[in-house]
Design a protein around this motif. Structure first.
Motif, PDB file in Angstrom:
ATOM      1  N   UNK A 123       0.823  -1.213   0.000  1.00 15.27           N
ATOM      2  CA  UNK A 123       0.000   0.000   0.000  1.00 15.27           C
ATOM      3  C   UNK A 123       0.852   1.257   0.000  1.00 15.27           C
ATOM      4  N   UNK A 124       1.936   1.225   0.814  1.00 14.40           N
ATOM      5  CA  UNK A 124       2.794   2.396   0.915  1.00 14.40           C
ATOM      6  C   UNK A 124       3.465   2.690  -0.422  1.00 14.40           C
TER       7      UNK A 124
ATOM      8  N   UNK B 231       1.458   9.167  -5.881  1.00  8.81           N
ATOM      9  CA  UNK B 231       1.764  10.576  -5.595  1.00  8.81           C
ATOM     10  C   UNK B 231       2.777  11.106  -6.614  1.00  8.81           C
TER      11      UNK B 231
ATOM     12  N   UNK C 295       1.176  11.496  -9.970  1.00 10.10           N
ATOM     13  CA  UNK C 295       0.258  12.639  -9.905  1.00 10.10           C
ATOM     14  C   UNK C 295       1.026  13.929 -10.146  1.00 10.10           C
TER      15      UNK C 295
ATOM     16  N   UNK D 217      -6.722  17.273   2.396  1.00  7.31           N
ATOM     17  CA  UNK D 217      -7.412  15.991   2.485  1.00  7.31           C
ATOM     18  C   UNK D 217      -6.606  14.981   3.289  1.00  7.31           C
TER      19      UNK D 217
ATOM     20  N   UNK E 223      -4.944  17.841  -5.092  1.00  8.35           N
ATOM     21  CA  UNK E 223      -4.209  16.713  -5.651  1.00  8.35           C
ATOM     22  C   UNK E 223      -3.068  16.303  -4.730  1.00  8.35           C
ATOM     23  N   UNK E 224      -2.318  17.304  -4.256  1.00  9.26           N
ATOM     24  CA  UNK E 224      -1.151  17.026  -3.411  1.00  9.26           C
ATOM     25  C   UNK E 224      -1.570  16.283  -2.141  1.00  9.26           C
TER      26      UNK E 224
ATOM     27  N   UNK F 161      -4.364  14.735  -1.552  1.00 12.79           N
ATOM     28  CA  UNK F 161      -4.983  13.452  -1.876  1.00 12.79           C
ATOM     29  C   UNK F 161      -3.915  12.380  -2.048  1.00 12.79           C
ATOM     30  N   UNK F 162      -2.839  12.735  -2.777  1.00 16.85           N
ATOM     31  CA  UNK F 162      -1.736  11.799  -2.952  1.00 16.85           C
ATOM     32  C   UNK F 162      -1.083  11.473  -1.612  1.00 16.85           C
ATOM     33  N   UNK F 163      -0.928  12.516  -0.771  1.00 15.76           N
ATOM     34  CA  UNK F 163      -0.308  12.317   0.541  1.00 15.76           C
ATOM     35  C   UNK F 163      -1.167  11.388   1.396  1.00 15.76           C
TER      36      UNK F 163
ATOM     37  N   UNK G 104      -2.905   8.898   0.343  1.00 19.06           N
ATOM     38  CA  UNK G 104      -2.590   7.531  -0.089  1.00 19.06           C
ATOM     39  C   UNK G 104      -1.301   7.037   0.547  1.00 19.06           C
ATOM     40  N   UNK G 105      -0.276   7.920   0.573  1.00 15.28           N
ATOM     41  CA  UNK G 105       1.001   7.549   1.184  1.00 15.28           C
ATOM     42  C   UNK G 105       0.813   7.251   2.674  1.00 15.28           C
TER      43      UNK G 105
ATOM     44  N   UNK H 253      -0.851   3.975   3.305  1.00 19.24           N
ATOM     45  CA  UNK H 253       0.094   2.882   3.101  1.00 19.24           C
ATOM     46  C   UNK H 253       1.033   2.749   4.288  1.00 19.24           C
ATOM     47  N   UNK H 254       1.503   3.889   4.785  1.00 23.03           N
ATOM     48  CA  UNK H 254       2.408   3.912   5.931  1.00 23.03           C
ATOM     49  C   UNK H 254       1.747   3.279   7.158  1.00 23.03           C
TER      50      UNK H 254
ATOM     51  N   UNK I   5      -0.473   0.919   7.180  1.00 24.60           N
ATOM     52  CA  UNK I   5      -0.464  -0.539   7.034  1.00 24.60           C
ATOM     53  C   UNK I   5       0.896  -1.085   7.449  1.00 24.60           C
TER      54      UNK I   5
ATOM     55  N   UNK J 222      -7.268   3.315  10.512  1.00 25.13           N
ATOM     56  CA  UNK J 222      -8.015   4.391   9.853  1.00 25.13           C
ATOM     57  C   UNK J 222      -9.009   5.099  10.757  1.00 25.13           C
TER      58      UNK J 222
ATOM     59  N   UNK K 118     -10.069   8.593   9.511  1.00 25.41           N
ATOM     60  CA  UNK K 118     -10.639   8.798   8.180  1.00 25.41           C
ATOM     61  C   UNK K 118     -11.867   9.701   8.203  1.00 25.41           C
TER      62      UNK K 118
END
Lengths: 330, 318
Positions: free
Chosen positions: A307-308, A315, A318, B69, B124-125, B127-129, B131-132, B135-136, B138, B241, B244
């Protein structure tokens, strides 16, 4: 000055810029090709006909949802309820197909109802955002809660299976070719026809400068509502693909897909501010997300890190998408 | 008469009237809803949301489609960091606070750098963060247990501290006073409004726009981190989460508080009322006896209805 000086490269748009202007999805296409190559390098099997067909049928729903999002983004709006609309249509068609017996007539009838439902969701969003003039981000988030409530009413818990006829057709073959290829061809035709309509140009005009569009006599409110309706329509199509892929109904299935659809639009090179979008780019953007996910898997990343790495990779692409898109528009 | 009308149209006044109306409605639907104990509990929940919304508020005030976000991800991450650093011991509270603030500031810094140096749109920035960060989470959750809150922290969040009011509510009040002071009395605060209403003019007037904007994202990250820490104290242990829910509700609290998403207009006092309003509405929906689907439908429809009271966009004019 001699005429030759006028012919210097700086006096006319450079070759690359011209290409980007004509084919704005090029950066996204290059990313997709690069990811395909990387996938092939790590696992040649991932490029087999079978794997690619599988990838396409899994991510067809996200492709449709990204295209749905692109039309509202064109007009400078955003739809955070696209995923909830997808969920609602998913559970509605599954329940209807089951209720009507699961035959060919039931499937077609349910799909017609699904399309009407998607359109209705889109029109509600359009009225709320454009006619009532609420801020798109928060208003469509509120409608997404409402649509999720309706989806939960239709099917309180996930798991009702779709009739075999439906998912066997989607996952099967027709005249020797996987059915999903026909879906892709039909989508391409639909996008081509839509791109020739006045509505798409009007959406872009509204997104580029709402005030100017109004002053040239465009019915701005109506155009934006139509944009949301188009988004609802494609969200319903996304729900069909998802139902074909998962073969069941789930009232919460789409909630995670909304933000991915926004990401796919940006990955494709469209400007979130509106006025400059590419549906083909969004298609590649959605594929990029799918390919990143499969690449991370094939690279042998430990499962807890997947996932990470996916998040980080998305990112980075993007950022690349935004920078490339800006270069094309500059 | 006009003075009365314009007073009634102030977002803060609207929110306060709606809060009283909702409390009255809640008390009628289920007696005891508006009792002192219940109101304190609602205030605790609202303070968690309100602290996240404080950071969201300054980012939005800073304009240029400012939005964060990633706050939900930071809240979850901070709860996990805090749980592991203190691990049930009071002595670990101070290191935990420092670690959480550092993490929040770090991810805020990354957001700010992406938005200013690379000029990635904030949506966008962040939103991408997000996701990171997810993941972190997890990764972290796989390697180590989720950790426990120190008794001192739990007491601070749930037990009365002074005058019968829990510490977190005092903290929220302090944050409210701090924000009001910062936004109206300091140069930094005035500069937030300046870059939010006209970035170019602010730049010409010598405002360090880039550094300001990076700072706003760092503030947002740090407030989210504080909320994550307090959330750990509220629930005892963190789960996946957990933050969230704050991503979009913090934005709604800001909007209900009368801050325009376009930036440069609004303040934090309204946002506090907005957070309280949102929490009371959710509280009422959990007490009335309807199933989940009905609850969501009513919640969504009510949010839309409430938004109609607030700053709607201007009608198009030639």
């Amino acid at each position: 000055m001699t005429p030759t000086t006028i012919e210097t490269p700086s006096a006319r748009p450079g070759g690359l810029k011209l290409w980007l202007e004509r084919y704005p999805f090029l950066p996204a296409l290059i990313i997709v090709v690069a990811l395909l190559a990387l996938n092939g390098a790590f696992s040649p099997n991932s490029l087999s006909y079978r794997s690619l067909t599988g990838l396409l049928s899994t991510y067809m729903a996200l492709i449709m949802l990204a295209i749905a999002q692109t039309y509202v983004v064109s007009a400078g709006d955003i739809d955070l309820s696209a995923g909830a609309t997808l969920s609602l249509v998913n559970v509605a068609i599954v329940v209807l197909m089951e209720k009507w017996g699961g035959g060919a007539g039931a499937v077609i009838g349910a799909m017609i109802c699904g399309i009407l439902l998607g359109l209705a969701c889109g029109v509600i969003n359009g009225i709320v955002v454009a006619a009532l003039r609420l801020q798109a981000i928060v208003a469509t988030f509120a409608t997404s809660i409402f649509f999720t409530g309706v989806a939960l009413y239709v099917m309180p818990v996930a798991g009702t299976p779709a009739p075999a006829l439906f998912w066997r057709t989607y996952g099967g073959r027709l005249l020797g070719l996987p059915f999903v290829f026909y879906v892709l061809a039909a989508l391409a035709l639909l996008l081509f026809l839509l791109s020739r309509t006045r509505l798409v140009t009007q959406l872009l005009a509204v997104g580029d400068d709402q005030q100017a569009a109004y002053q040239t006599g465009l019915p701005v409110v109506l155009v934006r509502i139509k944009g949301y309706a188009l988004c609802g329509l494609f969200s319903a199509l996304a729900a069909f693909c998802l139902t074909g892929d998962t073969a069941s109904g789930d009232p919460l299935v789409g909630s995670k897909m909304t933000l991915y659809s926004v990401a796919a639009v940006v990955l494709g090179g469209s400007a979130l501010a509106g006025g400059w979008t590419t549906v083909v780019g969004s298609l590649f953007g959605a594929l990029t997300i799918g390919l990143v996910n499969s690449l991370v898997f094939f690279m042998g990343t430990p499962s807890e890190w997947q996932n990470f790495v996916q998040g980080l990779a998305i990112l980075l692409v993007l950022m690349a998408g935004v920078l490339a898109g800006r270069r094309a528009r500059a | 008469m006009n003075a009365v009308l314009s007073f009634l149209k102030k977002p803060l006044v609207i929110a306060l009237i709606l809060i009283v109306a909702l409390l009255y409605l809640g008390e009628n639907l289920s007696p005891g809803f508006a009792s002192a104990d219940q109101i304190l509990r609602l205030l605790i929940v609202a303070s968690l949301l309100g602290i996240v919304a404080a950071g969201q508020n300054v980012v939005i005030l800073g304009g240029r489609e400012g939005i964060d976000l990633s706050v939900g991800g930071v809240v979850s991450l901070s709860a996990i960091i805090a749980g592991n650093v203190m691990n049930g011991a009071d002595g670990g509270i101070v290191p935990a606070i420092l670690a959480c603030l550092a993490a929040g500031a770090f991810f805020g810094l990354l957001n700010g750098l992406g938005v200013t140096l690379l000029r990635i749109p904030p949506l966008v920035m962040t939103l991408g963060m997000l996701g990171v960060l997810q993941g972190l989470l997890v990764v972290i959750r796989n390697g180590i247990p989720s950790g426990r809150a120190a008794p001192g922290l739990s007491a601070f969040v749930t037990q009365p501290l002074a005058l019968g009011i829990p510490g977190i509510i005092w903290l929220w009040i302090a944050i409210g006073l701090f924000m009001a002071f910062m936004l109206t009395r300091t140069v930094f605060g005035h500069r937030i409004y300046a870059i939010g209403s006209n970035e170019h003019a602010a730049y010409m007037a010598g405002v360090p726009v880039r550094r300001m904007r990076i700072g706003l994202f760092m503030i947002s990250g740090m407030f989210a981190a504080i909320a994550g820490l307090c959330l750990l104290g509220y629930s005892g242990s963190s789960f996946a989460n957990v933050g969230e829910q704050y991503m979009l509700s913090s934005i709604i609290a800001v909007v209900f508080g009368g801050t325009s998403l376009a930036g440069g207009k609004g303040g934090y006092t309204g946002t506090m009322a907005g957070a309280l309003l949102l929490v009371i509405l959710q509280g009422i929906l959990t007490t009335v006896n309807i199933d989940e689907s009905g609850r969501q439908m009513v919640f969504g429809a009510t949010l839309l209805l409430l938004m109609l009271f607030y700053g709607r966009g201007k009608a198009m004019r030639a």
